[in-house]
Design a protein around this motif. Sequence first.
Motif, PDB file in Angstrom:
ATOM      1  N   VAL A 111       3.487  -1.055   3.934  1.00 19.25           N
ATOM      2  CA  VAL A 111       2.854   0.248   3.772  1.00 19.25           C
ATOM      3  C   VAL A 111       3.938   1.310   3.627  1.00 19.25           C
ATOM      4  O   VAL A 111       4.929   1.310   4.367  1.00 19.25           O
ATOM      5  CB  VAL A 111       1.953   0.590   4.979  1.00 19.25           C
ATOM      6  N   TRP A 112       3.732   2.204   2.668  1.00 21.25           N
ATOM      7  CA  TRP A 112       4.604   3.356   2.444  1.00 21.25           C
ATOM      8  C   TRP A 112       3.762   4.618   2.502  1.00 21.25           C
ATOM      9  O   TRP A 112       2.673   4.667   1.927  1.00 21.25           O
ATOM     10  CB  TRP A 112       5.261   3.274   1.073  1.00 21.25           C
ATOM     11  N   VAL A 113       4.268   5.633   3.160  1.00 20.81           N
ATOM     12  CA  VAL A 113       3.629   6.943   3.182  1.00 20.81           C
ATOM     13  C   VAL A 113       4.598   7.913   2.516  1.00 20.81           C
ATOM     14  O   VAL A 113       5.770   7.996   2.889  1.00 20.81           O
ATOM     15  CB  VAL A 113       3.301   7.393   4.621  1.00 20.81           C
ATOM     16  N   VAL A 114       4.089   8.635   1.517  1.00 22.64           N
ATOM     17  CA  VAL A 114       4.916   9.555   0.735  1.00 22.64           C
ATOM     18  C   VAL A 114       4.291  10.936   0.806  1.00 22.64           C
ATOM     19  O   VAL A 114       3.087  11.097   0.652  1.00 22.64           O
ATOM     20  CB  VAL A 114       5.014   9.094  -0.736  1.00 22.64           C
ATOM     21  N   GLY A 115       5.119  11.949   1.034  1.00 25.68           N
ATOM     22  CA  GLY A 115       4.650  13.333   1.085  1.00 25.68           C
ATOM     23  C   GLY A 115       4.833  13.910   2.468  1.00 25.68           C
ATOM     24  O   GLY A 115       5.892  13.796   3.064  1.00 25.68           O
ATOM     25  N   GLY A 116       3.776  14.516   2.982  1.00 24.88           N
ATOM     26  CA  GLY A 116       3.795  15.078   4.330  1.00 24.88           C
ATOM     27  C   GLY A 116       3.586  13.964   5.335  1.00 24.88           C
ATOM     28  O   GLY A 116       2.535  13.329   5.356  1.00 24.88           O
ATOM     29  N   ILE A 117       4.572  13.707   6.156  1.00 25.85           N
ATOM     30  CA  ILE A 117       4.523  12.587   7.084  1.00 25.85           C
ATOM     31  C   ILE A 117       4.091  13.081   8.465  1.00 25.85           C
ATOM     32  O   ILE A 117       4.739  13.951   9.042  1.00 25.85           O
ATOM     33  CB  ILE A 117       5.913  11.911   7.218  1.00 25.85           C
ATOM     34  N   PRO A 118       2.984  12.550   9.005  1.00 25.55           N
ATOM     35  CA  PRO A 118       2.574  12.942  10.361  1.00 25.55           C
ATOM     36  C   PRO A 118       3.639  12.530  11.380  1.00 25.55           C
ATOM     37  O   PRO A 118       4.317  11.508  11.199  1.00 25.55           O
ATOM     38  CB  PRO A 118       1.283  12.160  10.595  1.00 25.55           C
ATOM     39  N   ILE A 119       3.763  13.273  12.457  1.00 26.52           N
ATOM     40  CA  ILE A 119       4.794  12.968  13.449  1.00 26.52           C
ATOM     41  C   ILE A 119       4.559  11.628  14.134  1.00 26.52           C
ATOM     42  O   ILE A 119       5.494  11.010  14.614  1.00 26.52           O
ATOM     43  CB  ILE A 119       4.931  14.100  14.500  1.00 26.52           C
ATOM     44  N   TRP A 120       3.341  11.149  14.156  1.00 30.81           N
ATOM     45  CA  TRP A 120       3.034   9.881  14.812  1.00 30.81           C
ATOM     46  C   TRP A 120       3.366   8.665  13.953  1.00 30.81           C
ATOM     47  O   TRP A 120       3.438   7.544  14.452  1.00 30.81           O
ATOM     48  CB  TRP A 120       1.567   9.827  15.226  1.00 30.81           C
ATOM     49  N   ASN A 128       5.131  14.268  -5.021  1.00 29.47           N
ATOM     50  CA  ASN A 128       4.935  13.005  -4.309  1.00 29.47           C
ATOM     51  C   ASN A 128       4.946  11.825  -5.273  1.00 29.47           C
ATOM     52  O   ASN A 128       5.591  10.804  -5.016  1.00 29.47           O
ATOM     53  CB  ASN A 128       3.631  13.024  -3.522  1.00 29.47           C
ATOM     54  N   ILE A 129       4.241  11.954  -6.383  1.00 28.11           N
ATOM     55  CA  ILE A 129       4.202  10.873  -7.376  1.00 28.11           C
ATOM     56  C   ILE A 129       5.579  10.655  -7.985  1.00 28.11           C
ATOM     57  O   ILE A 129       6.020   9.510  -8.171  1.00 28.11           O
ATOM     58  CB  ILE A 129       3.143  11.162  -8.452  1.00 28.11           C
ATOM     59  N   ASN A 130       6.301  11.725  -8.281  1.00 29.96           N
ATOM     60  CA  ASN A 130       7.657  11.585  -8.814  1.00 29.96           C
ATOM     61  C   ASN A 130       8.574  10.875  -7.822  1.00 29.96           C
ATOM     62  O   ASN A 130       9.421  10.076  -8.221  1.00 29.96           O
ATOM     63  CB  ASN A 130       8.235  12.945  -9.201  1.00 29.96           C
ATOM     64  N   ALA A 131       8.406  11.138  -6.535  1.00 28.68           N
ATOM     65  CA  ALA A 131       9.218  10.461  -5.516  1.00 28.68           C
ATOM     66  C   ALA A 131       8.928   8.962  -5.508  1.00 28.68           C
ATOM     67  O   ALA A 131       9.847   8.150  -5.336  1.00 28.68           O
ATOM     68  CB  ALA A 131       8.948  11.064  -4.139  1.00 28.68           C
ATOM     69  N   ILE A 132       7.673   8.597  -5.705  1.00 28.15           N
ATOM     70  CA  ILE A 132       7.310   7.180  -5.769  1.00 28.15           C
ATOM     71  C   ILE A 132       7.961   6.527  -6.980  1.00 28.15           C
ATOM     72  O   ILE A 132       8.553   5.447  -6.880  1.00 28.15           O
ATOM     73  CB  ILE A 132       5.779   7.009  -5.816  1.00 28.15           C
ATOM     74  N   ILE A 133       7.871   7.181  -8.121  1.00 23.56           N
ATOM     75  CA  ILE A 133       8.424   6.636  -9.359  1.00 23.56           C
ATOM     76  C   ILE A 133       9.936   6.447  -9.239  1.00 23.56           C
ATOM     77  O   ILE A 133      10.481   5.436  -9.688  1.00 23.56           O
ATOM     78  CB  ILE A 133       8.082   7.559 -10.548  1.00 23.56           C
ATOM     79  N   LYS A 134      10.613   7.403  -8.632  1.00 28.70           N
ATOM     80  CA  LYS A 134      12.079   7.361  -8.537  1.00 28.70           C
ATOM     81  C   LYS A 134      12.599   6.472  -7.416  1.00 28.70           C
ATOM     82  O   LYS A 134      13.775   6.124  -7.395  1.00 28.70           O
ATOM     83  CB  LYS A 134      12.614   8.775  -8.344  1.00 28.70           C
ATOM     84  N   SER A 135      11.738   6.076  -6.496  1.00 30.56           N
ATOM     85  CA  SER A 135      12.178   5.294  -5.341  1.00 30.56           C
ATOM     86  C   SER A 135      12.560   3.870  -5.743  1.00 30.56           C
ATOM     87  O   SER A 135      11.823   3.190  -6.456  1.00 30.56           O
ATOM     88  CB  SER A 135      11.066   5.225  -4.293  1.00 30.56           C
ATOM     89  N   ASN A 136      13.692   3.428  -5.255  1.00 28.54           N
ATOM     90  CA  ASN A 136      14.112   2.045  -5.438  1.00 28.54           C
ATOM     91  C   ASN A 136      13.630   1.165  -4.286  1.00 28.54           C
ATOM     92  O   ASN A 136      13.771  -0.059  -4.345  1.00 28.54           O
ATOM     93  CB  ASN A 136      15.638   1.954  -5.541  1.00 28.54           C
ATOM     94  N   PHE A 186       0.860  -1.177   0.000  1.00 20.59           N
ATOM     95  CA  PHE A 186       0.000   0.000   0.000  1.00 20.59           C
ATOM     96  C   PHE A 186       0.896   1.225   0.000  1.00 20.59           C
ATOM     97  O   PHE A 186       1.827   1.308   0.807  1.00 20.59           O
ATOM     98  CB  PHE A 186      -0.889   0.035   1.248  1.00 20.59           C
ATOM     99  N   VAL A 187       0.606   2.169  -0.897  1.00 21.42           N
ATOM    100  CA  VAL A 187       1.354   3.423  -0.952  1.00 21.42           C
ATOM    101  C   VAL A 187       0.353   4.559  -0.800  1.00 21.42           C
ATOM    102  O   VAL A 187      -0.599   4.673  -1.574  1.00 21.42           O
ATOM    103  CB  VAL A 187       2.128   3.569  -2.281  1.00 21.42           C
ATOM    104  N   TYR A 188       0.574   5.390   0.203  1.00 21.60           N
ATOM    105  CA  TYR A 188      -0.286   6.537   0.479  1.00 21.60           C
ATOM    106  C   TYR A 188       0.428   7.818   0.092  1.00 21.60           C
ATOM    107  O   TYR A 188       1.591   8.010   0.458  1.00 21.60           O
ATOM    108  CB  TYR A 188      -0.618   6.620   1.977  1.00 21.60           C
TER     109      TYR A 188
END
Length: 74
Positions: free
Chosen positions: A31-40, A61-69, A3-5
């Motif tokens: 689970v992956w969270v991309v973008g603004g990450i809540p402190i919790w 955010n989408i570009n970070a997902i695409i570029k992530s290995n 899951f990618v959020y």
Amino acid sequence: MNFVYICYGGNNEELRYSLRTVDTHFPEANVWVVGGIPIWYKGNKISIEQNAGKWNNAIANINAIIKSNDIPEE
């Protein structure tokens, strides 16, 4: 299962509720969270500054997902 959020900055209670649902129904999920990450949030993440406007943030955010290995392709 993976899951990618894509998230905005801030506390993001909607994310918290959604993650609880994933944990209940898919306990073995990654689970992956991309973008603004809540402190919790303490799981897999890619933090992206969310200060460029709604649409530009979403594109970053989408570009970070695409570029992530680290995030699996499936």
